[in-house]
Design a protein around this motif. Structure first.
Motif, PDB file in Angstrom:
ATOM      1  N   ARG A   4     -17.226 -22.381 -28.077  1.00 37.31           N
ATOM      2  CA  ARG A   4     -16.826 -22.135 -29.473  1.00 37.31           C
ATOM      3  C   ARG A   4     -15.981 -23.298 -29.991  1.00 37.31           C
ATOM      4  NH1 ARG A   4     -14.407 -16.465 -28.070  1.00 37.31           N
ATOM      5  NH2 ARG A   4     -13.626 -17.938 -26.568  1.00 37.31           N
ATOM      6  N   LYS A   5     -15.166 -23.861 -29.112  1.00 39.23           N
ATOM      7  CA  LYS A   5     -14.349 -25.010 -29.508  1.00 39.23           C
ATOM      8  C   LYS A   5     -15.245 -26.217 -29.801  1.00 39.23           C
ATOM      9  CE  LYS A   5     -10.300 -25.351 -27.529  1.00 39.23           C
ATOM     10  NZ  LYS A   5      -9.204 -25.657 -26.588  1.00 39.23           N
ATOM     11  N   ILE A   6     -16.272 -26.409 -28.992  1.00 39.79           N
ATOM     12  CA  ILE A   6     -17.240 -27.495 -29.224  1.00 39.79           C
ATOM     13  C   ILE A   6     -17.955 -27.277 -30.557  1.00 39.79           C
ATOM     14  CG2 ILE A   6     -19.355 -28.600 -28.389  1.00 39.79           C
ATOM     15  CD1 ILE A   6     -16.937 -29.261 -26.691  1.00 39.79           C
ATOM     16  N   ASP A   7     -18.344 -26.035 -30.829  1.00 39.95           N
ATOM     17  CA  ASP A   7     -19.006 -25.729 -32.106  1.00 39.95           C
ATOM     18  C   ASP A   7     -18.089 -26.055 -33.281  1.00 39.95           C
ATOM     19  OD1 ASP A   7     -21.263 -24.859 -30.754  1.00 39.95           O
ATOM     20  OD2 ASP A   7     -20.758 -22.724 -30.937  1.00 39.95           O
ATOM     21  N   ARG A   8     -16.805 -25.726 -33.165  1.00 42.60           N
ATOM     22  CA  ARG A   8     -15.860 -26.025 -34.243  1.00 42.60           C
ATOM     23  C   ARG A   8     -15.640 -27.532 -34.376  1.00 42.60           C
ATOM     24  NH1 ARG A   8     -13.422 -21.292 -31.932  1.00 42.60           N
ATOM     25  NH2 ARG A   8     -11.852 -22.562 -30.869  1.00 42.60           N
ATOM     26  N   LEU A   9     -15.641 -28.246 -33.273  1.00 41.75           N
ATOM     27  CA  LEU A   9     -15.534 -29.711 -33.309  1.00 41.75           C
ATOM     28  C   LEU A   9     -16.726 -30.301 -34.071  1.00 41.75           C
ATOM     29  CD1 LEU A   9     -14.130 -32.359 -32.171  1.00 41.75           C
ATOM     30  CD2 LEU A   9     -15.846 -32.204 -30.359  1.00 41.75           C
ATOM     31  N   ILE A  10     -17.907 -29.837 -33.764  1.00 43.58           N
ATOM     32  CA  ILE A  10     -19.118 -30.302 -34.458  1.00 43.58           C
ATOM     33  C   ILE A  10     -19.028 -29.977 -35.947  1.00 43.58           C
ATOM     34  CG2 ILE A  10     -21.617 -29.900 -34.677  1.00 43.58           C
ATOM     35  CD1 ILE A  10     -21.576 -29.501 -31.544  1.00 43.58           C
ATOM     36  N   ALA A  11     -18.536 -28.783 -36.273  1.00 46.17           N
ATOM     37  CA  ALA A  11     -18.386 -28.369 -37.670  1.00 46.17           C
ATOM     38  C   ALA A  11     -17.435 -29.294 -38.420  1.00 46.17           C
ATOM     39  CB  ALA A  11     -17.890 -26.923 -37.738  1.00 46.17           C
ATOM     40  N   VAL A  12     -16.298 -29.599 -37.816  1.00 45.82           N
ATOM     41  CA  VAL A  12     -15.308 -30.481 -38.446  1.00 45.82           C
ATOM     42  C   VAL A  12     -15.889 -31.873 -38.645  1.00 45.82           C
ATOM     43  CG1 VAL A  12     -13.138 -31.706 -37.981  1.00 45.82           C
ATOM     44  CG2 VAL A  12     -13.238 -29.216 -37.817  1.00 45.82           C
ATOM     45  N   ASN A  13     -16.606 -32.378 -37.664  1.00 47.27           N
ATOM     46  CA  ASN A  13     -17.201 -33.708 -37.814  1.00 47.27           C
ATOM     47  C   ASN A  13     -18.257 -33.731 -38.920  1.00 47.27           C
ATOM     48  OD1 ASN A  13     -15.656 -35.281 -36.071  1.00 47.27           O
ATOM     49  ND2 ASN A  13     -16.791 -34.534 -34.297  1.00 47.27           N
ATOM     50  N   LYS A  14     -18.908 -32.608 -39.157  1.00 47.23           N
ATOM     51  CA  LYS A  14     -19.850 -32.516 -40.280  1.00 47.23           C
ATOM     52  C   LYS A  14     -19.088 -32.622 -41.603  1.00 47.23           C
ATOM     53  CE  LYS A  14     -23.745 -29.826 -41.954  1.00 47.23           C
ATOM     54  NZ  LYS A  14     -24.617 -28.674 -41.742  1.00 47.23           N
ATOM     55  N   ILE A  15     -17.933 -31.979 -41.696  1.00 49.40           N
ATOM     56  CA  ILE A  15     -17.109 -32.069 -42.913  1.00 49.40           C
ATOM     57  C   ILE A  15     -16.622 -33.507 -43.099  1.00 49.40           C
ATOM     58  CG2 ILE A  15     -15.014 -31.295 -44.074  1.00 49.40           C
ATOM     59  CD1 ILE A  15     -15.280 -28.680 -42.360  1.00 49.40           C
ATOM     60  N   TRP A  76      -3.702 -37.034 -43.335  1.00 46.08           N
ATOM     61  CA  TRP A  76      -3.071 -36.645 -42.066  1.00 46.08           C
ATOM     62  C   TRP A  76      -2.903 -35.128 -42.012  1.00 46.08           C
ATOM     63  CZ3 TRP A  76      -2.863 -38.214 -37.425  1.00 46.08           C
ATOM     64  CH2 TRP A  76      -1.948 -37.658 -36.530  1.00 46.08           C
ATOM     65  N   GLY A  77      -2.497 -34.525 -43.130  1.00 44.08           N
ATOM     66  CA  GLY A  77      -2.398 -33.072 -43.184  1.00 44.08           C
ATOM     67  C   GLY A  77      -3.753 -32.426 -42.926  1.00 44.08           C
ATOM     68  N   LEU A  78      -4.805 -32.980 -43.520  1.00 40.48           N
ATOM     69  CA  LEU A  78      -6.151 -32.446 -43.327  1.00 40.48           C
ATOM     70  C   LEU A  78      -6.594 -32.579 -41.876  1.00 40.48           C
ATOM     71  CD1 LEU A  78      -8.680 -31.206 -44.656  1.00 40.48           C
ATOM     72  CD2 LEU A  78      -9.480 -33.546 -45.052  1.00 40.48           C
ATOM     73  N   ILE A  79      -6.321 -33.717 -41.256  1.00 36.91           N
ATOM     74  CA  ILE A  79      -6.687 -33.911 -39.847  1.00 36.91           C
ATOM     75  C   ILE A  79      -5.985 -32.882 -38.969  1.00 36.91           C
ATOM     76  CG2 ILE A  79      -6.423 -35.504 -37.873  1.00 36.91           C
ATOM     77  CD1 ILE A  79      -8.778 -36.095 -39.883  1.00 36.91           C
ATOM     78  N   ASN A  80      -4.728 -32.591 -39.283  1.00 35.00           N
ATOM     79  CA  ASN A  80      -4.014 -31.569 -38.516  1.00 35.00           C
ATOM     80  C   ASN A  80      -4.556 -30.174 -38.783  1.00 35.00           C
ATOM     81  OD1 ASN A  80      -1.571 -32.502 -36.757  1.00 35.00           O
ATOM     82  ND2 ASN A  80      -1.814 -33.962 -38.424  1.00 35.00           N
ATOM     83  N   ASP A  81      -5.018 -29.908 -40.017  1.00 32.05           N
ATOM     84  CA  ASP A  81      -5.721 -28.653 -40.290  1.00 32.05           C
ATOM     85  C   ASP A  81      -6.981 -28.570 -39.442  1.00 32.05           C
ATOM     86  OD1 ASP A  81      -3.846 -27.979 -42.258  1.00 32.05           O
ATOM     87  OD2 ASP A  81      -5.180 -28.457 -43.935  1.00 32.05           O
ATOM     88  N   PHE A  82      -7.740 -29.665 -39.397  1.00 30.98           N
ATOM     89  CA  PHE A  82      -8.962 -29.701 -38.594  1.00 30.98           C
ATOM     90  C   PHE A  82      -8.657 -29.454 -37.115  1.00 30.98           C
ATOM     91  CE2 PHE A  82     -11.432 -32.753 -41.653  1.00 30.98           C
ATOM     92  CZ  PHE A  82     -11.748 -31.685 -42.481  1.00 30.98           C
TER      93      PHE A  82
END
Length: 132
Positions: A4-15, A76-82
């Motif tokens: 699930r963490k990998i899926d969320r990583l992929i999702a964030v990289n898509k954004i 930077w705030g967005l990256i920390n949200d991600f």
């Protein structure tokens, strides 16, 4: 590692790619033809900066000092949200300041921001409208 963490990583990289392909093209360095990305190494989340190419520890710590991060405070705030979303799976937009993907100060055309938010909703990062 948790799938699930990998899926969320992929999702964030898509954004990140959607952000990089629109407006002011944050997270893309044209001279190097390089996109920023989030990665997980040894159970820690890092941001690979598009401009510097450096691996930046994606946590707000006194020791970090954002070394290698070439973007401003809103990003930077967005990256920390991600990072928080990748780690917890919780809806985190705007948790780290600046309003996240609903921040009005990006300097992107509104139609680009709508497209970015649509991708973020599609991949599960945003759950609805601003503050929702």
């Amino acid at each position: 590692m948790d799938n699930r963490k990998i899926d969320r990583l992929i999702a964030v990289n898509k954004i990140i790619h959607e952000i990089a392909n629109r407006g002011r093209r944050f997270f893309y360095d044209q001279r190097r033809n390089r996109y920023a990305q989030m990665v997980i190494e040894k159970h820690k989340v890092f941001f690979i900066d598009d401009y510097t190419g450096e691996r930046v520890y994606a946590y707000n710590t006194g020791l970090n000092d954002h070394r290698g991060f070439s973007h401003g405070g809103t990003m930077w705030g967005l990256i920390n949200d991600f990072r928080e979303f990748i780690v917890t799976g919780n809806h985190t937009n705007g948790n780290n300041g600046y309003g996240g993907l609903y921040c009005p100060h990006w300097g992107y055309p509104e139609e680009d921001m709508k497209a970015i938010r649509a991708v973020a909703k599609e991949v599960g990062f945003l759950k609805g409208e601003a503050n929702g």
